[in-house]
Scaffold this motif. Sequence first.
Motif, PDB file in Angstrom:
ATOM      1  N   PHE A 240      47.262  31.081  29.387  1.00  0.00           N
ATOM      2  CA  PHE A 240      46.360  32.202  29.627  1.00  0.00           C
ATOM      3  C   PHE A 240      46.121  32.387  31.122  1.00  0.00           C
ATOM      4  N   ASP A 241      46.047  33.658  31.513  1.00  0.00           N
ATOM      5  CA  ASP A 241      45.652  34.010  32.867  1.00  0.00           C
ATOM      6  C   ASP A 241      44.137  33.940  32.919  1.00  0.00           C
ATOM      7  N   ALA A 242      43.601  33.061  33.760  1.00  0.00           N
ATOM      8  CA  ALA A 242      42.159  32.861  33.809  1.00  0.00           C
ATOM      9  C   ALA A 242      41.424  34.061  34.374  1.00  0.00           C
ATOM     10  N   LEU A 243      42.103  34.908  35.148  1.00  0.00           N
ATOM     11  CA  LEU A 243      41.449  36.068  35.753  1.00  0.00           C
ATOM     12  C   LEU A 243      41.350  37.236  34.777  1.00  0.00           C
ATOM     13  N   SER A 244      42.338  37.379  33.912  1.00  0.00           N
ATOM     14  CA  SER A 244      42.354  38.516  32.984  1.00  0.00           C
ATOM     15  C   SER A 244      42.106  38.102  31.540  1.00  0.00           C
ATOM     16  N   HIS A 245      42.163  36.792  31.265  1.00  0.00           N
ATOM     17  CA  HIS A 245      42.024  36.228  29.910  1.00  0.00           C
ATOM     18  C   HIS A 245      43.191  36.625  29.006  1.00  0.00           C
ATOM     19  N   ILE A 333      42.865  42.887  48.789  1.00  0.00           N
ATOM     20  CA  ILE A 333      41.638  42.710  48.014  1.00  0.00           C
ATOM     21  C   ILE A 333      41.528  43.817  46.973  1.00  0.00           C
ATOM     22  N   ALA A 334      41.094  43.427  45.786  1.00  0.00           N
ATOM     23  CA  ALA A 334      40.813  44.395  44.721  1.00  0.00           C
ATOM     24  C   ALA A 334      39.495  44.024  44.055  1.00  0.00           C
ATOM     25  N   HIS A 335      38.742  45.041  43.645  1.00  0.00           N
ATOM     26  CA  HIS A 335      37.500  44.786  42.928  1.00  0.00           C
ATOM     27  C   HIS A 335      37.829  44.323  41.504  1.00  0.00           C
ATOM     28  N   ASN A 336      37.122  43.323  41.054  1.00  0.00           N
ATOM     29  CA  ASN A 336      37.250  42.855  39.673  1.00  0.00           C
ATOM     30  C   ASN A 336      36.140  43.502  38.867  1.00  0.00           C
ATOM     31  N   ASN A 337      36.496  44.528  38.087  1.00  0.00           N
ATOM     32  CA  ASN A 337      35.492  45.316  37.369  1.00  0.00           C
ATOM     33  C   ASN A 337      35.888  45.423  35.895  1.00  0.00           C
ATOM     34  N   PRO A 338      35.707  44.331  35.116  1.00  0.00           N
ATOM     35  CA  PRO A 338      36.147  44.343  33.720  1.00  0.00           C
ATOM     36  C   PRO A 338      35.381  45.349  32.878  1.00  0.00           C
ATOM     37  N   ILE A 339      36.071  45.905  31.878  1.00  0.00           N
ATOM     38  CA  ILE A 339      35.480  46.863  30.950  1.00  0.00           C
ATOM     39  C   ILE A 339      35.169  46.138  29.644  1.00  0.00           C
ATOM     40  N   THR A 340      33.978  46.324  29.117  1.00  0.00           N
ATOM     41  CA  THR A 340      33.560  45.673  27.872  1.00  0.00           C
ATOM     42  C   THR A 340      33.456  46.719  26.767  1.00  0.00           C
ATOM     43  N   ASP A 341      34.115  46.441  25.624  1.00  0.00           N
ATOM     44  CA  ASP A 341      34.056  47.396  24.511  1.00  0.00           C
ATOM     45  C   ASP A 341      32.850  47.121  23.622  1.00  0.00           C
ATOM     46  N   GLY A 342      32.729  47.866  22.541  1.00  0.00           N
ATOM     47  CA  GLY A 342      31.583  47.749  21.652  1.00  0.00           C
ATOM     48  C   GLY A 342      31.472  46.410  20.963  1.00  0.00           C
ATOM     49  N   ASP A 343      32.580  45.707  20.809  1.00  0.00           N
ATOM     50  CA  ASP A 343      32.567  44.391  20.160  1.00  0.00           C
ATOM     51  C   ASP A 343      32.382  43.250  21.147  1.00  0.00           C
ATOM     52  N   GLY A 344      32.151  43.594  22.413  1.00  0.00           N
ATOM     53  CA  GLY A 344      31.922  42.560  23.405  1.00  0.00           C
ATOM     54  C   GLY A 344      33.181  42.018  24.045  1.00  0.00           C
ATOM     55  N   ARG A 345      34.351  42.564  23.704  1.00  0.00           N
ATOM     56  CA  ARG A 345      35.597  42.112  24.303  1.00  0.00           C
ATOM     57  C   ARG A 345      35.762  42.711  25.694  1.00  0.00           C
ATOM     58  N   HIS A 349      40.109  45.078  34.565  1.00  0.00           N
ATOM     59  CA  HIS A 349      40.170  46.349  35.276  1.00  0.00           C
ATOM     60  C   HIS A 349      40.050  46.052  36.761  1.00  0.00           C
ATOM     61  N   GLN A 350      41.141  46.268  37.483  1.00  0.00           N
ATOM     62  CA  GLN A 350      41.164  46.026  38.915  1.00  0.00           C
ATOM     63  C   GLN A 350      41.168  47.351  39.662  1.00  0.00           C
ATOM     64  N   ILE A 351      40.278  47.467  40.622  1.00  0.00           N
ATOM     65  CA  ILE A 351      40.207  48.671  41.450  1.00  0.00           C
ATOM     66  C   ILE A 351      40.788  48.336  42.817  1.00  0.00           C
ATOM     67  N   LYS A 352      41.871  48.979  43.160  1.00  0.00           N
ATOM     68  CA  LYS A 352      42.537  48.699  44.428  1.00  0.00           C
ATOM     69  C   LYS A 352      41.666  49.118  45.607  1.00  0.00           C
ATOM     70  N   THR A 353      41.756  48.345  46.652  1.00  0.00           N
ATOM     71  CA  THR A 353      41.080  48.710  47.900  1.00  0.00           C
ATOM     72  C   THR A 353      42.097  48.688  49.033  1.00  0.00           C
ATOM     73  N   ILE A 354      41.700  49.248  50.155  1.00  0.00           N
ATOM     74  CA  ILE A 354      42.582  49.213  51.331  1.00  0.00           C
ATOM     75  C   ILE A 354      42.209  48.062  52.255  1.00  0.00           C
ATOM     76  N   ASN A 355      41.266  47.243  51.821  1.00  0.00           N
ATOM     77  CA  ASN A 355      40.821  46.123  52.640  1.00  0.00           C
ATOM     78  C   ASN A 355      41.850  45.013  52.656  1.00  0.00           C
ATOM     79  N   GLN A 356      42.032  44.419  53.829  1.00  0.00           N
ATOM     80  CA  GLN A 356      42.893  43.262  53.996  1.00  0.00           C
ATOM     81  C   GLN A 356      42.198  42.239  54.888  1.00  0.00           C
ATOM     82  N   VAL A 357      42.486  40.971  54.596  1.00  0.00           N
ATOM     83  CA  VAL A 357      41.943  39.887  55.417  1.00  0.00           C
ATOM     84  C   VAL A 357      43.097  38.969  55.814  1.00  0.00           C
ATOM     85  N   ARG A 358      42.898  38.278  56.947  1.00  0.00           N
ATOM     86  CA  ARG A 358      43.925  37.367  57.447  1.00  0.00           C
ATOM     87  C   ARG A 358      43.364  35.933  57.437  1.00  0.00           C
ATOM     88  N   VAL A 359      44.182  35.004  56.951  1.00  0.00           N
ATOM     89  CA  VAL A 359      43.771  33.609  56.841  1.00  0.00           C
ATOM     90  C   VAL A 359      43.682  32.989  58.234  1.00  0.00           C
TER      91      VAL A 359
END
Length: 401
Positions: A240-245, A333-345, A349-359
């Motif tokens: 399983f992908d821990a970020l998306s389940h 960088i992308a926003h992590n904005n999950p969508i929840t349905d009526g059953d709680g699942r 949902h990733q929202i792309k951004t133009i932001n970048q960071v350097r290590v």
Amino acid sequence: MKKFVGISCTLFCLVAGTPASAEWFEVTGMANIKNGDHSKARRKAVNDAITQALLFSGASVTSVQTVTDGILTQDQLKLSANAEIQSANVISESQVGDTWQVTLHVDIMPQTEKCPISAYNKQIAITQSQLKNKHQATLGQIFDIHKATSERLYQTLNSQRASLEPVPYYAQPIEVNKFFNQRFDYNEQLIETVTANTNSQYVLLSQITDISGGEKLNGSLAFWKDDKYVRNFKMDFALFDALSHERIWQQQYSAQGIWPFEKTKLIDVYSDTFWQTDFADEIQSILNQVVIDLNGAVACLPTKGKILHIEGDRVVINLGRMHGLENGQLLNIAHNNPITDGDGRKYLHQIKTINQVRVVQINAQNAIAVNISQRPLNNIQLNDLVEIQVEPNESFSLIDE
């Protein structure tokens, strides 16, 4: 226990008139001889050698059993068709004590399209497997076989890793039945708990579904001989992908091996006595194949992480040296904005951004990165996603799912 002997040399051999070049590897594989079966030991030694060559070269292969499905003669191994392996010649083979040793010269053609992101490691949590039918463990009283197998898988992955960095999480029992049923109505909180405690991008769950004993090999007339039985072993895996389940890989493996002990004998599944049996050798063969299949499943998937802390134009992320991160690396960088349905699942949902960071600073499991733009990081939040930018000239590569 199967022994591994590493790559003895690696050279690049240019092929005249062709744009690609092949790598050749001289590898030595070894396998224990069980019950006088030299043919089986030879086959396992060949599999061992080719597995090492493939993992070392980074070549992709779905099954070593398929690659080595052929006839081993004195001077050559005839392989089934595979685009990666050009040829495999036997340099030498001999019996050394109770083991069979085979040295091969293997020519491997590099992949025409290699994934640049495969150079970065992904951490995977190896959880404790579950023993589904506990009553089957009565033979030998091997009620801890699921724990020992999970530990063995971690050790195997740790010694043969290519794209994956294993993290042990097999000391704690977990409930995995719902992850393998047809309805697939599992509790995502378990994935969250495991990844929070291990800092892993992937979580591997498993269950042993069959360890039943089969027919007795010794006939009733041979009452003076030790009892031997054919014993089954079947195991399910799900990654399983821990970020998306999301479940990104699932496979079932099965084998049979000889159980050489008397019915009343108690067996320690952590002992060499157990792991030197034919039955345990079949389990180890399955684990070797799991390692190859897991690496193949994630090799071309991006290495992603989360933002753990924000301070002005600086962020702390949960990717570090263990993942192959380097100073100066660019991260999207992308926003992590999950969508929840009526059953709680929840749905990724990733929202792309133009932001970048350097290590700018790297630790083993985390790193500090700074904003490279004049725009402030006002909209960036904790747990937003970061992804290593492999090609600086390419556009943002996170996929909006």
